[in-house]
Design a protein around this motif. Structure first.
Motif, PDB file in Angstrom:
ATOM      1  N   ASP A 249      -2.605  -8.554   4.471  1.00 18.78           N
ATOM      2  CA  ASP A 249      -3.729  -7.675   4.771  1.00 18.78           C
ATOM      3  C   ASP A 249      -4.787  -8.391   5.608  1.00 18.78           C
ATOM      4  O   ASP A 249      -5.069  -9.580   5.385  1.00 18.78           O
ATOM      5  CB  ASP A 249      -4.401  -7.196   3.473  1.00 18.78           C
ATOM      6  CG  ASP A 249      -3.615  -6.118   2.750  1.00 18.78           C
ATOM      7  OD1 ASP A 249      -2.931  -5.339   3.429  1.00 18.78           O
ATOM      8  OD2 ASP A 249      -3.699  -6.057   1.511  1.00 18.78           O
ATOM      9  N   VAL A 253     -10.621  -5.473   7.236  1.00 23.64           N
ATOM     10  CA  VAL A 253     -10.182  -4.080   7.321  1.00 23.64           C
ATOM     11  C   VAL A 253      -9.983  -3.513   5.926  1.00 23.64           C
ATOM     12  O   VAL A 253     -10.376  -2.374   5.631  1.00 23.64           O
ATOM     13  CB  VAL A 253      -8.889  -3.964   8.154  1.00 23.64           C
ATOM     14  CG1 VAL A 253      -8.323  -2.549   8.089  1.00 23.64           C
ATOM     15  CG2 VAL A 253      -9.148  -4.368   9.602  1.00 23.64           C
ATOM     16  N   LEU A 254      -9.374  -4.302   5.048  1.00 22.65           N
ATOM     17  CA  LEU A 254      -9.142  -3.858   3.676  1.00 22.65           C
ATOM     18  C   LEU A 254     -10.461  -3.529   2.985  1.00 22.65           C
ATOM     19  O   LEU A 254     -10.582  -2.500   2.308  1.00 22.65           O
ATOM     20  CB  LEU A 254      -8.396  -4.945   2.900  1.00 22.65           C
ATOM     21  CG  LEU A 254      -8.011  -4.634   1.449  1.00 22.65           C
ATOM     22  CD1 LEU A 254      -7.034  -3.482   1.377  1.00 22.65           C
ATOM     23  CD2 LEU A 254      -7.421  -5.880   0.782  1.00 22.65           C
ATOM     24  N   GLU A 255     -11.446  -4.380   3.178  1.00 31.28           N
ATOM     25  CA  GLU A 255     -12.745  -4.149   2.554  1.00 31.28           C
ATOM     26  C   GLU A 255     -13.392  -2.863   3.068  1.00 31.28           C
ATOM     27  O   GLU A 255     -13.954  -2.083   2.290  1.00 31.28           O
ATOM     28  CB  GLU A 255     -13.667  -5.338   2.815  1.00 31.28           C
ATOM     29  CG  GLU A 255     -14.991  -5.263   2.080  1.00 31.28           C
ATOM     30  CD  GLU A 255     -15.814  -6.520   2.255  1.00 31.28           C
ATOM     31  OE1 GLU A 255     -16.588  -6.845   1.342  1.00 31.28           O
ATOM     32  OE2 GLU A 255     -15.701  -7.173   3.326  1.00 31.28           O
ATOM     33  N   ARG A 256     -13.286  -2.626   4.377  1.00 31.80           N
ATOM     34  CA  ARG A 256     -13.868  -1.410   4.952  1.00 31.80           C
ATOM     35  C   ARG A 256     -13.169  -0.154   4.459  1.00 31.80           C
ATOM     36  O   ARG A 256     -13.792   0.915   4.378  1.00 31.80           O
ATOM     37  CB  ARG A 256     -13.809  -1.463   6.479  1.00 31.80           C
ATOM     38  CG  ARG A 256     -14.746  -2.468   7.109  1.00 31.80           C
ATOM     39  CD  ARG A 256     -14.924  -2.176   8.587  1.00 31.80           C
ATOM     40  NE  ARG A 256     -13.682  -2.285   9.328  1.00 31.80           N
ATOM     41  CZ  ARG A 256     -13.256  -3.404   9.927  1.00 31.80           C
ATOM     42  NH1 ARG A 256     -13.979  -4.524   9.827  1.00 31.80           N
ATOM     43  NH2 ARG A 256     -12.131  -3.427  10.603  1.00 31.80           N
ATOM     44  N   ASP A 257     -11.866  -0.286   4.100  1.00 28.27           N
ATOM     45  CA  ASP A 257     -11.080   0.898   3.732  1.00 28.27           C
ATOM     46  C   ASP A 257     -10.995   1.114   2.225  1.00 28.27           C
ATOM     47  O   ASP A 257     -10.278   1.992   1.763  1.00 28.27           O
ATOM     48  CB  ASP A 257      -9.661   0.766   4.321  1.00 28.27           C
ATOM     49  CG  ASP A 257      -8.897   2.088   4.303  1.00 28.27           C
ATOM     50  OD1 ASP A 257      -9.549   3.155   4.441  1.00 28.27           O
ATOM     51  OD2 ASP A 257      -7.667   2.060   4.143  1.00 28.27           O
ATOM     52  N   MET A 258     -11.723   0.322   1.447  1.00 29.12           N
ATOM     53  CA  MET A 258     -11.567   0.403  -0.012  1.00 29.12           C
ATOM     54  C   MET A 258     -11.835   1.805  -0.549  1.00 29.12           C
ATOM     55  O   MET A 258     -11.068   2.319  -1.377  1.00 29.12           O
ATOM     56  CB  MET A 258     -12.487  -0.617  -0.701  1.00 29.12           C
ATOM     57  CG  MET A 258     -11.985  -2.039  -0.601  1.00 29.12           C
ATOM     58  SD  MET A 258     -12.841  -3.181  -1.733  1.00 29.12           S
ATOM     59  CE  MET A 258     -14.502  -3.167  -1.055  1.00 29.12           C
ATOM     60  N   GLY A 260     -11.576   4.662   0.930  1.00 29.23           N
ATOM     61  CA  GLY A 260     -10.500   5.556   1.324  1.00 29.23           C
ATOM     62  C   GLY A 260      -9.239   5.337   0.516  1.00 29.23           C
ATOM     63  O   GLY A 260      -8.542   6.294   0.155  1.00 29.23           O
ATOM     64  N   ILE A 261      -8.929   4.080   0.223  1.00 23.46           N
ATOM     65  CA  ILE A 261      -7.747   3.766  -0.587  1.00 23.46           C
ATOM     66  C   ILE A 261      -7.884   4.386  -1.976  1.00 23.46           C
ATOM     67  O   ILE A 261      -6.946   5.000  -2.496  1.00 23.46           O
ATOM     68  CB  ILE A 261      -7.551   2.242  -0.689  1.00 23.46           C
ATOM     69  CG1 ILE A 261      -7.159   1.666   0.681  1.00 23.46           C
ATOM     70  CG2 ILE A 261      -6.494   1.895  -1.738  1.00 23.46           C
ATOM     71  CD1 ILE A 261      -7.173   0.153   0.735  1.00 23.46           C
ATOM     72  N   GLU A 263      -9.827   6.920  -2.799  1.00 19.80           N
ATOM     73  CA  GLU A 263      -9.866   8.377  -2.688  1.00 19.80           C
ATOM     74  C   GLU A 263      -8.475   8.975  -2.586  1.00 19.80           C
ATOM     75  O   GLU A 263      -8.182  10.018  -3.175  1.00 19.80           O
ATOM     76  CB  GLU A 263     -10.699   8.779  -1.481  1.00 19.80           C
ATOM     77  CG  GLU A 263     -10.865  10.281  -1.307  1.00 19.80           C
ATOM     78  CD  GLU A 263     -11.726  10.661  -0.126  1.00 19.80           C
ATOM     79  OE1 GLU A 263     -11.902  11.877   0.105  1.00 19.80           O
ATOM     80  OE2 GLU A 263     -12.228   9.759   0.576  1.00 19.80           O
ATOM     81  N   ARG A 264      -7.598   8.307  -1.822  1.00 22.88           N
ATOM     82  CA  ARG A 264      -6.241   8.842  -1.671  1.00 22.88           C
ATOM     83  C   ARG A 264      -5.272   8.262  -2.691  1.00 22.88           C
ATOM     84  O   ARG A 264      -4.065   8.502  -2.624  1.00 22.88           O
ATOM     85  CB  ARG A 264      -5.723   8.601  -0.251  1.00 22.88           C
ATOM     86  CG  ARG A 264      -5.602   7.149   0.184  1.00 22.88           C
ATOM     87  CD  ARG A 264      -5.073   7.047   1.608  1.00 22.88           C
ATOM     88  NE  ARG A 264      -4.967   5.678   2.087  1.00 22.88           N
ATOM     89  CZ  ARG A 264      -5.925   5.024   2.744  1.00 22.88           C
ATOM     90  NH1 ARG A 264      -7.071   5.630   2.993  1.00 22.88           N
ATOM     91  NH2 ARG A 264      -5.747   3.785   3.144  1.00 22.88           N
ATOM     92  N   ARG A 267      -2.059   2.290  -2.795  1.00 22.99           N
ATOM     93  CA  ARG A 267      -1.746   0.955  -3.312  1.00 22.99           C
ATOM     94  C   ARG A 267      -1.392   0.983  -4.802  1.00 22.99           C
ATOM     95  O   ARG A 267      -1.732   0.064  -5.545  1.00 22.99           O
ATOM     96  CB  ARG A 267      -2.921   0.005  -3.086  1.00 22.99           C
ATOM     97  CG  ARG A 267      -3.430  -0.139  -1.657  1.00 22.99           C
ATOM     98  CD  ARG A 267      -2.396  -0.835  -0.773  1.00 22.99           C
ATOM     99  NE  ARG A 267      -2.896  -1.142   0.539  1.00 22.99           N
ATOM    100  CZ  ARG A 267      -3.181  -2.364   0.997  1.00 22.99           C
ATOM    101  NH1 ARG A 267      -3.002  -3.415   0.212  1.00 22.99           N
ATOM    102  NH2 ARG A 267      -3.611  -2.546   2.219  1.00 22.99           N
TER     103      ARG A 267
END
Length: 279
Positions: A249, A253-258, A260-261, A263-264, A267
């Motif tokens: 990862d 990017v992972l931190e910015r998308d936490m 969203g991850i 919410e959907r 992982r």
């Protein structure tokens, strides 16, 4: 900047490869580290490397399948280093290759016991003490077969899928008490385990794709998982507790998308594409 100052970390399977890098990274960011594995010489080398860099580490040889030995070992770690803030279950076994009717049943079950039961034993000891203090982070390493089929690697895959679900269950049990559990897939790293897959007759026969992946240039440095786990230990990825993070990862990017991850509901192990029977 990542800081683990004044914390205590326990790293299993810390005598070589990924585990050694995890232990070194924990120490470099300030943690006092207990390095656990069955082979005393290897973990003593890891502890010595940490000491040469100015860190604090102790080595404890233990068979993680032996519940009483795990309990005594972790008790001695707390007595010497203090309460455990971070537990990293990095230990692993993958020696049973091939169709299940060709695998040695004892080797197949050893893979399950070492990987899954060993993780259960350490978490069973550490989690209650963390809950009593109201904080702590547990990181369980997963890998190939966690979310997909792994032909000719059924024992390893079953254990890693089991660890993933176990991590989710553990996190859902402890998160309200301030104790968070994470799964980490380090990616394909060249280790003693993959060397066995590459050069043993059973490995060459039943797992030729491993050699092809290395030939294609896929070889993740162990420092990727070690750096990620240091960030997890420092709290950077707390919103993703109960989910799987990967050594490959991009952590920014992972931190910015936490959000969203979460919410959907990504992982995580989920059954999709079918109607579930409601009981």
């Amino acid at each position: 900047m990542t800081s683990l100052q004044d914390t205590v970390a326990v790293v299993t399977g810390g005598g070589r490869g990924i585990g050694r890098e995890i232990a070194l990274h924990q120490a470099r960011f300030g943690a006092r580290v207990a390095v656990l594995a069955r082979t005393a010489r290897e973990i003593e080398e890891t502890a010595a490397l940490i000491a040469t860099e100015g860190g604090t580490a102790i080595a404890r040889a233990v068979d993680l399948v032996d519940r009483a030995a795990v309990e005594e070992t972790l008790k001695s770690v707390v007595a010497e280093l203090g309460p455990i803030d971070t537990l990293v279950n990095n230990h692993g076994s993958f020696r049973a290759f091939g169709p299940i009717w060709e695998c040695d049943p004892e080797l197949w079950w050893d893979d399950i016991e070492i990987n899954l039961r060993g993780t259960f034993h350490t978490c069973r000891v550490v989690a209650p003490a963390m809950l009593a203090r109201g904080r702590g982070r547990i990181v369980n390493l997963v890998g190939g077969g966690t979310g997909t089929s792994f032909p000719n690697g059924s024992g390893y895959a079953s254990s890693k899928a089991g660890i993933m679900r176990f991590t989710e269950c553990l996190n859902d049990t402890t998160k309200e008490g301030g104790v968070l559990a994470f799964a980490v897939d380090p990616g394909l790293v060249r280790t003693a385990m993959t060397e066995l897959q590459l050069y043993s007759e059973a490995g060459k026969t039943h797992l030729p794709a491993i050699q092809q992946l290395f030939d294609d240039g896929i070889n993740v440095p162990p420092t990727r998982a070690a750096s990620l786990i240091a960030d997890i230990a420092a709290g950077r990825f707390d919103p993703l507790a109960g989910r799987m993070l990967c050594g490959v990862d991009d952590r920014d990017v992972l931190e910015r998308d936490m959000a969203g991850i979460v919410e959907r509901d990504g992982r995580a192990l989920r059954v999709t594409g079918m109607d579930m029977v409601k009981l």
